[in-house]
Design an enzyme around this catalytic site. Structure first.
Site, PDB file in Angstrom:
ATOM      1  N   TYR A 157      -5.139  13.462  12.258  1.00 57.46           N
ATOM      2  CA  TYR A 157      -4.805  12.322  11.394  1.00 57.46           C
ATOM      3  C   TYR A 157      -5.789  11.182  11.650  1.00 57.46           C
ATOM      4  O   TYR A 157      -6.325  10.584  10.705  1.00 57.46           O
ATOM      5  CB  TYR A 157      -3.362  11.884  11.684  1.00 57.46           C
ATOM      6  CG  TYR A 157      -2.893  10.708  10.872  1.00 57.46           C
ATOM      7  CD1 TYR A 157      -2.481  10.860   9.556  1.00 57.46           C
ATOM      8  CD2 TYR A 157      -2.865   9.419  11.419  1.00 57.46           C
ATOM      9  CE1 TYR A 157      -2.045   9.767   8.806  1.00 57.46           C
ATOM     10  CE2 TYR A 157      -2.425   8.332  10.678  1.00 57.46           C
ATOM     11  CZ  TYR A 157      -2.023   8.506   9.370  1.00 57.46           C
ATOM     12  OH  TYR A 157      -1.596   7.432   8.629  1.00 57.46           O
ATOM     13  N   GLY A 191       8.043   1.483   8.577  1.00 58.59           N
ATOM     14  CA  GLY A 191       9.294   2.251   8.553  1.00 58.59           C
ATOM     15  C   GLY A 191       9.452   3.053   7.277  1.00 58.59           C
ATOM     16  O   GLY A 191      10.153   2.648   6.361  1.00 58.59           O
TER      17      GLY A 191
HETATM   18  N1  LIG Z   1       3.965   4.841   7.662  1.00 57.21           N
HETATM   19  C1  LIG Z   1       3.042   4.344   8.458  1.00 57.21           C
HETATM   20  O1  LIG Z   1       3.362   3.869   9.580  1.00 57.21           O
HETATM   21  C2  LIG Z   1       1.605   4.308   8.072  1.00 57.21           C
HETATM   22  C3  LIG Z   1       1.138   4.917   6.919  1.00 57.21           C
HETATM   23  N2  LIG Z   1      -0.213   4.848   6.621  1.00 57.21           N
HETATM   24  C4  LIG Z   1      -0.734   5.484   5.418  1.00 57.21           C
HETATM   25  O2  LIG Z   1      -0.119   4.928   4.266  1.00 57.21           O
HETATM   26  C5  LIG Z   1      -0.042   5.922   3.230  1.00 57.21           C
HETATM   27  C6  LIG Z   1       1.391   6.021   2.731  1.00 57.21           C
HETATM   28  O3  LIG Z   1       2.226   6.393   3.826  1.00 57.21           O
HETATM   29  P1  LIG Z   1       3.824   6.339   3.782  1.00 57.21           P
HETATM   30  O4  LIG Z   1       4.297   5.654   2.583  1.00 57.21           O
HETATM   31  O5  LIG Z   1       4.253   5.884   5.110  1.00 57.21           O
HETATM   32  O6  LIG Z   1       4.130   7.914   3.673  1.00 57.21           O
HETATM   33  P2  LIG Z   1       5.337   8.701   2.982  1.00 57.21           P
HETATM   34  O7  LIG Z   1       5.309  10.056   3.595  1.00 57.21           O
HETATM   35  O8  LIG Z   1       6.584   7.913   3.022  1.00 57.21           O
HETATM   36  O9  LIG Z   1       4.883   8.787   1.447  1.00 57.21           O
HETATM   37  C7  LIG Z   1       3.714   9.484   1.094  1.00 57.21           C
HETATM   38  C8  LIG Z   1       3.718   9.737  -0.400  1.00 57.21           C
HETATM   39  O10 LIG Z   1       2.525  10.474  -0.708  1.00 57.21           O
HETATM   40  C9  LIG Z   1       2.874  11.586  -1.507  1.00 57.21           C
HETATM   41  N3  LIG Z   1       1.929  12.687  -1.304  1.00 57.21           N
HETATM   42  C10 LIG Z   1       1.755  13.448  -0.195  1.00 57.21           C
HETATM   43  N4  LIG Z   1       0.857  14.404  -0.431  1.00 57.21           N
HETATM   44  C11 LIG Z   1       0.429  14.237  -1.708  1.00 57.21           C
HETATM   45  C12 LIG Z   1      -0.486  14.927  -2.540  1.00 57.21           C
HETATM   46  N5  LIG Z   1      -1.162  15.998  -2.102  1.00 57.21           N
HETATM   47  N6  LIG Z   1      -0.663  14.492  -3.806  1.00 57.21           N
HETATM   48  C13 LIG Z   1       0.034  13.416  -4.275  1.00 57.21           C
HETATM   49  N7  LIG Z   1       0.914  12.723  -3.531  1.00 57.21           N
HETATM   50  C14 LIG Z   1       1.111  13.149  -2.267  1.00 57.21           C
HETATM   51  C15 LIG Z   1       4.281  11.967  -1.066  1.00 57.21           C
HETATM   52  O11 LIG Z   1       4.954  12.772  -2.046  1.00 57.21           O
HETATM   53  C16 LIG Z   1       4.915  10.594  -0.858  1.00 57.21           C
HETATM   54  O12 LIG Z   1       5.461  10.085  -2.055  1.00 57.21           O
HETATM   55  C17 LIG Z   1      -0.577   7.209   3.835  1.00 57.21           C
HETATM   56  O13 LIG Z   1      -1.929   7.378   3.475  1.00 57.21           O
HETATM   57  C18 LIG Z   1      -0.455   6.964   5.327  1.00 57.21           C
HETATM   58  O14 LIG Z   1      -1.373   7.735   6.059  1.00 57.21           O
HETATM   59  C19 LIG Z   1      -1.101   4.200   7.419  1.00 57.21           C
HETATM   60  C20 LIG Z   1      -0.680   3.596   8.564  1.00 57.21           C
HETATM   61  C21 LIG Z   1       0.698   3.586   8.981  1.00 57.21           C
HETATM   62  C1  LIG Z   2       1.252   6.692  10.616  1.00 57.98           C
HETATM   63  C2  LIG Z   2       0.131   5.974  11.247  1.00 57.98           C
HETATM   64  O1  LIG Z   2      -0.878   5.741  10.632  1.00 57.98           O
HETATM   65  C3  LIG Z   2       0.266   5.583  12.549  1.00 57.98           C
HETATM   66  C4  LIG Z   2      -0.891   5.376  13.345  1.00 57.98           C
HETATM   67  O2  LIG Z   2       1.338   5.405  13.005  1.00 57.98           O
END
Ligand SMILES: NC(=O)C1=CN([C@@H]2O[C@H](COP(=O)(O)OP(=O)(O)OC[C@H]3O[C@@H](n4cnc5c(N)ncnc54)[C@H](O)[C@@H]3O)[C@@H](O)[C@H]2O)C=CC1
Ligand SMILES: CC(=O)C(C)=O
Length: 261
Positions: A157, A191
């Site tokens: 990741y 979250g």
């Molecule tokens: N939650 C966290 O603490 C953090 C999240 N991020 C990044 O923020 C972004 C969003 O994360 P969250 O909302 O937390 O994740 P989440 O898992 O809650 O939501 C991710 C969304 O992306 C969609 N998705 C996954 N694979 C897909 C694909 N192949 N095509 C289209 N849609 C797809 C899912 O269906 C879901 O709706 C991600 O890129 C994640 O890496 C970055 C830092 C921290």
């Molecule tokens: C989900 C994510 O980007 C971390 C570092 O927690």
């Protein structure tokens, strides 16, 4: 900040951070295309309804961001149905929780296709659409604190998010002459479903009770609370609006005080 007659597409907007971004951009005055996997249709339709309730247009576009053709088609549909195209938010992503010695070829292929290839396809599709429409635009992608520092058990990741940072810096320089800015947001511990998964998987590996890994990570945040999707969305609002017109190639930490650069 209020914009008029502008269109944004947000990937992974059926839930979590993407949903928060889509709602915030609608409040800013954007009409918004909600792109997500087909199985997320019900959740995405709810986001569409929330946006319509605040008086903006919204559509759901089914797309797998790892597939270039899906992103190109999603951008075309957004432009056609919403009447323009100004901003793409390459937000969709997945986490993988595995010690480095256990990572397989399939693991790497899948996380890079979804977290990295998607950003390249999003940049290409948006830049081509901006050019066709005869104006510049804004490209914004999801990085992470793991794009700035490698995190143990999140090796693949972290590598994928470091790649997003590299692509953002390169694309910003290549696309500046076309009036396109390219930036990324780097959240900390938000979250959402992603951290539920990380916490559950870490607990299988280190034996800590469910919720304990999340709690320990949140204790490391200077501002003393877990991050919300809206905390992230406010930074994306800045990147999507005119106040950031002179900002490009940046990866902005929005982590409540975890990493310092
Ligand atoms: N939650 C966290 O603490 C953090 C999240 N991020 C990044 O923020 C972004 C969003 O994360 P969250 O909302 O937390 O994740 P989440 O898992 O809650 O939501 C991710 C969304 O992306 C969609 N998705 C996954 N694979 C897909 C694909 N192949 N095509 C289209 N849609 C797809 C899912 O269906 C879901 O709706 C991600 O890129 C994640 O890496 C970055 C830092 C921290
Ligand atoms: C989900 C994510 O980007 C971390 C570092 O927690």
């Amino acid at each position: 900040m209020t914009v008029q007659n502008k269109v944004a597409l947000v990937t992974g907007a059926g839930q979590g951070i993407g949903r928060g971004i889509a709602l915030r951009l609608a409040q800013d005055g954007f009409d918004v295309a909600i792109a997500d996997l087909d199985f997320q249709k019900d959740k995405a339709d709810s986001v569409v309804a929330e946006i319509e309730a605040i008086g903006r247009k919204a559509i759901f576009v089914a797309a797998d961001v790892s597939q270039r053709k899906d992103i190109v088609a999603a951008v075309d549909t957004a432009a056609k149905e919403l009447g323009g195209f100004d901003v793409i938010v390459n937000n969709a992503g997945i986490a993988q929780v595995k010690p480095i010695l256990d990572i397989t070829e399939d693991d790497l292929n899948s996380i890079f296709r979804i977290n990295v290839h998607s950003v390249v396809w999003g940049i290409q599709a948006a830049a081509a659409k901006f050019e066709e429409l005869g104006h510049g635009g804004k490209i914004i992608s999801a990085a992470s604190i793991a794009a700035i520092q490698g995190f143990p058990i999140l090796g693949a990741y972290s590598a994928s998010k470091f790649a997003v940072r590299g692509i953002t810096q390169a694309a910003a320089q290549e696309l500046a002459p076309k009036g396109i800015t390219v930036n990324a947001y780097a959240p900390g511990i938000v979250g959402t479903g992603m951290w539920e998964l990380i916490d559950a998987e870490l607990s299988k590996i280190n034996g800590k009770p469910l919720g304990q890994n999340l709690k320990e990570n949140v204790e490391g945040i200077a501002l003393g609370r877990i991050e919300t999707p809206d905390d992230v969305a406010r930074v994306v609002s800045f990147f999507a609006g005119h106040d950031s017109d002179y900002v490009t190639g940046q990866v902005l930490l929005v982590d409540g005080g975890m990493l310092y650069n």
